[in-house]
Design a protein around this motif. Structure first.
Motif, short mmCIF file in Angstrom:
data_model
loop_
_atom_site.label_atom_id
_atom_site.label_comp_id
_atom_site.label_asym_id
_atom_site.label_seq_id
_atom_site.Cartn_x
_atom_site.Cartn_y
_atom_site.Cartn_z
N ALA A 122 0.84 -1.20 0.00
CA ALA A 122 0.00 0.00 0.00
C ALA A 122 0.87 1.25 0.00
N GLY A 123 0.47 2.21 -0.82
CA GLY A 123 1.25 3.43 -0.98
C GLY A 123 2.24 3.37 -2.12
N SER A 170 3.61 2.11 -6.15
CA SER A 170 3.22 2.44 -7.51
C SER A 170 3.46 1.27 -8.46
N ARG A 200 -4.90 9.74 -8.40
CA ARG A 200 -3.87 8.72 -8.10
C ARG A 200 -3.39 8.01 -9.35
N ASN A 230 -0.39 5.32 -8.74
CA ASN A 230 0.34 5.77 -7.56
C ASN A 230 -0.55 5.68 -6.32
N SER A 231 0.07 5.74 -5.17
CA SER A 231 -0.66 5.71 -3.90
C SER A 231 -1.66 4.56 -3.87
N LYS A 256 -3.88 1.36 -3.03
CA LYS A 256 -4.59 0.94 -1.83
C LYS A 256 -4.98 -0.53 -1.98
#
Length: 127
Positions: free
Chosen positions: A14-15, A17, A67, A84-85, A87
């Motif tokens: 998580a977080g 890319s 994102r 990106n980012s 989850k």
């Protein structure tokens, strides 16, 4: 034979890319809108992002807006999805799709608007 082949999926925390690619072969899609969809286990396929034939217009699902970034390189007959980012709820099989109609002024978020589909690439986001 027209083929759309996705690549770039994998396991990420998580977080993190990932960048997905969709390479087309058998015909050029430089005049056609393209899109990304995803399907999580036990859920229906859902729209992620779409891009017009010339890249001038894009559209995103609210869940990924800010994102994810969709782009394309018509010279390479390839579309991309920069994620990106990430989850855990982004975990799904991601599919690329292409519209058979050329130079459409609108881009669509429904699967029925696309005629060619790839086999999918798995994206797994862990905590």
């Amino acid at each position: 034979q027209v083929q759309l082949v996705e690549s770039g999926g994998g396991l990420v925390q998580a977080g993190g890319s990932l960048r997905l690619s969709c390479a087309a072969s058998g015909r050029t899609f430089s005049s056609n809108a393209m899109g990304w969809f995803r399907q999580a286990p036990g859920k229906e396929r859902e729209f992620v992002a779409a891009i017009s034939w010339n890249g001038g217009s894009t559209r995103y699902a609210d869940s990924v807006k800010g994102r994810f970034t969709i782009s394309r390189d018509n010279a390479k007959n390839t579309m991309y999805l920069q994620m990106n980012s990430l989850k855990p709820e982004d975990t799904a099989v991601y599919y690329c799709a292409a519209d058979s109609r050329r130079y459409r002024s609108s881009i669509y978020d429904t699967g029925s608007s696309y005629d060619y589909w790839g086999q999918g690439t798995q994206v797994t986001v862990s905590l």
